[in-house]
Design an enzyme around this catalytic site. Structure first.
Site, PDB file in Angstrom:
ATOM      1  N   ASP A   1       0.824  -1.198   0.000  1.00 20.53           N
ATOM      2  CA  ASP A   1       0.000   0.000   0.000  1.00 20.53           C
ATOM      3  C   ASP A   1       0.867   1.261   0.000  1.00 20.53           C
ATOM      4  O   ASP A   1       1.722   1.436   0.871  1.00 20.53           O
ATOM      5  CB  ASP A   1      -0.905  -0.017   1.238  1.00 20.53           C
ATOM      6  CG  ASP A   1      -1.908   1.116   1.257  1.00 20.53           C
ATOM      7  OD1 ASP A   1      -2.787   1.133   0.389  1.00 20.53           O
ATOM      8  OD2 ASP A   1      -1.801   1.986   2.146  1.00 20.53           O
TER       9      ASP A   1
ATOM     10  N   GLU B   1       1.481  -0.166  -5.154  1.00 15.70           N
ATOM     11  CA  GLU B   1       0.458   0.789  -5.562  1.00 15.70           C
ATOM     12  C   GLU B   1       1.120   2.166  -5.667  1.00 15.70           C
ATOM     13  O   GLU B   1       1.536   2.730  -4.660  1.00 15.70           O
ATOM     14  CB  GLU B   1      -0.660   0.849  -4.520  1.00 15.70           C
ATOM     15  CG  GLU B   1      -1.672   1.949  -4.795  1.00 15.70           C
ATOM     16  CD  GLU B   1      -2.415   2.427  -3.555  1.00 15.70           C
ATOM     17  OE1 GLU B   1      -3.528   2.946  -3.705  1.00 15.70           O
ATOM     18  OE2 GLU B   1      -1.872   2.284  -2.434  1.00 15.70           O
TER      19      GLU B   1
END
Length: 559
Positions: free
Chosen positions: A202, A271
């Site tokens: 993330d 990401e």
């Protein structure tokens, strides 16, 4: 999937356990629900599943606010449930990727609870702390990506500000402190030892901040807007220079790669979407001593699809990902649904017909690189609307709550999977109420409606993923495709492997188009994709939103 390189052209199915299937009967999905639907996932023909966070959390942000990175939250089940899911998935040939949230923790995490007690405790420097300015204001002008206000929160206990990039309840970890990185890698090792096949990481471009805490410069009026950010988000008023997207972050990725290299076949997926240029920056996160793959905002554009858009995008991606490592996304838990992308309308303002989404499925599964398919996008679910489908008082997304109505937030793409059109809550839960309401527009697209229809979008995705496994050029193909010079609205390229040359042509327009195959006299149509064309000699007629796959002579590859 091919050995250690299984990930390069993988199809990854993203699952948000919150909204997949509820078996605990609390209106929220769980691990047992995913196990119950493994046959459905296997039928999709995907190579891997990616689960959004399942860890212990107060659940302020879809479990992206974690209090224990090694515990499964009871809302989702138990660690034993996860191990069973892992083992059953592997039995079916499906790999399992789990989210790792290393930029921040919950403010209820015991690390933060200790850190805020004083300025000299063992974890005092595990988060980003700074004194107020002389007038008592925050240390600098940095803004939160979610809140649209100062990214600094005052702690009365410690008499300092702490930094948060997203929510005040998500204090940023201090990646300048090697003890923090060591602790995170120990927690990662726990899951690697259990046998997971990869980590979706993330927001790694947020890991490091400017140690001098310099102010971000204002964004010039003539400067382009950043990628992956709604233009109404106040953070776009600044250039992303000092609070995140720091060059030194790339060096910080090395210990992650060093760890996973000890586990053959395990991969990392970054990401990188919230930045000035997501294609450029995401490519910098990929490499032998960095991460394996990254996804970006390449296709998250607010304009109708066109051959030029696709050609320019693929050309840029292939330039920056020259050694591979790109992962395509359209729908996502953060960025809406595939059916709502590209404005949902063509250049004339007409909503795209059903045929368009069948062609797009073929295109996305043919592009070089990996692809993430978000749960429900295989059904063609439109984004649930606020306030029509989700009343403002029912908004759960903290980002949506903070900036509504200027920015509606992310709940529209997070609503429950519709399994049965005739059942309460579309068969997602037998509880009286699901955690987010099911949109009425989703009932007619439910799994039970589409499964018996061979021409449904669901069965198109299934057919294509299984057909794809028989095309060496798509699953073992070279890093880059050969782009062909075609007139609008035809988008075409050639994928190549040692065993196959595959001509891929997509008509992205609403009228039939002609394509001259005289340059490929030995081209033979590849059957089984579900698309049909008319051919007369060298002249190929491709229907509106049609697709053609043709096998070319390998001996002509270098001519």
């Amino acid at each position: 999937m091919q050995g250690k390189q299984w990930w390069k052209n993988a199809v990854i199915y993203q699952i948000s356990p919150w909204s997949f299937k509820d078996t605990i009967e609390n209106g929220k999905g769980d691990l047992e629900g995913i196990i119950e639907k493994l046959d459905y996932i296997a039928a999709l023909g995907v190579d891997a599943i990616w689960l959004t966070p399942i860890f212990q959390s107060p659940m302020n942000d879809l479990a992206y606010d974690i209090t224990d990175m090694r515990k499964v939250d009871p809302m989702f089940g138990t660690l034993e449930d996860f191990e069973r899911l892992l083992n059953l998935s592997h039995t079916l040939g499906i790999k399992v990727i789990i989210d790792q949230v290393w930029n921040h923790t919950s403010d209820q995490h015991h690390w933060f609870q200790e850190s805020k007690k004083s300025r000299d405790n063992p974890k005092a420097d595990w988060y980003v702390w700074a004194d107020a300015k002389e007038d008592g204001s925050p240390p600098n002008n940095w803004l939160s990506a979610f809140m649209g206000e100062s990214a600094w929160q005052w702690s009365g206990e410690r008499q300092q500000f702490y930094f948060y990039n997203f929510l005040p309840s998500q204090p940023d970890l201090n990646w300048h402190n090697p003890d923090v990185v060591d602790a995170l890698m120990k927690r990662a090792k726990f899951w690697l030892d259990l046998g997971v096949d990869g980590f979706r990481i993330d927001a790694p471009n947020f890991f490091l901040h400017d140690a001098k805490l310099r102010d971000n410069p204002p964004r010039p009026d003539d400067a382009p807007l950043p990628d992956g950010v709604a233009p109404d988000n106040p953070i776009v008023r600044q250039l992303f220079k000092y609070n995140f997207c720091r060059e030194e972050t790339l060096e910080a990725l090395k210990p992650i790669r060093e760890l996973v290299e000890q586990y053959p076949g395990v991969i990392t997926l970054a990401e990188v979407t919230f930045c000035e240029d997501s294609i450029v920056l995401s490519s910098q996160h990929v490499g032998r001593d960095k991460l394996h793959m990254a996804y970006n905002s390449a296709l998250l554009v607010d304009e109708p699809i066109s051959a030029k858009l696709m050609r320019d995008t693929l050309k840029k991606v292939q330039h920056y990902f020259s050694e591979g490592g790109n992962c395509w996304i359209v729908g996502n838990h953060d960025y809406g649904r595939l059916k709502s992308c590209w404005t949902g309308k063509d250049a004339e303002g007409n909503p795209y017909p059903e045929e368009f989404y069948h062609a797009i499925a073929a295109m996305l599964l043919s592009l070089p690189g990996a692809f993430c398919l978000y749960q429900g996008d295989e059904l063609g679910l439109p984004e649930a609307r606020i306030p029509e489908d989700i009343p403002p008082e029912a908004i759960k997304d903290p980002f949506g709550k903070a900036l509504y109505p200027e920015v509606p937030g992310r709940d529209g793409s997070r609503t429950p999977m519709p399994w049965k059109s005739y059942a309460a809550n579309a068969g997602f839960t037998v509880a009286q109420r699901a955690w987010l309401p099911v949109s009425e527009s989703h009932l007619g697209l439910a799994v039970n409606v589409q499964e018996p229809d061979p021409n449904s979008l669901l069965n198109t995705w299934r057919r294509l993923t299984h057909w794809r496994q028989d095309q060496p050029a798509l699953i073992q193909g070279m890093t880059n495709a050969k782009l062909l010079d075609t007139d609008e609205p035809l988008f075409a390229f050639i994928r190549e492997s040692e065993e196959q040359r595959l001509l891929c042509i997509f008509n992205l327009g609403d009228t039939p188009e002609q394509y001259d195959l005289s340059a490929y006299p030995d081209c033979q149509e590849v059957k089984g994709s579900g698309f049909t064309t008319d051919r007369s000699g060298d002249q190929l007629k491709i229907p509106a939103y049609g697709v053609f796959f043709g096998e070319l002579n390998l001996s002509e590859a270098n001519e």
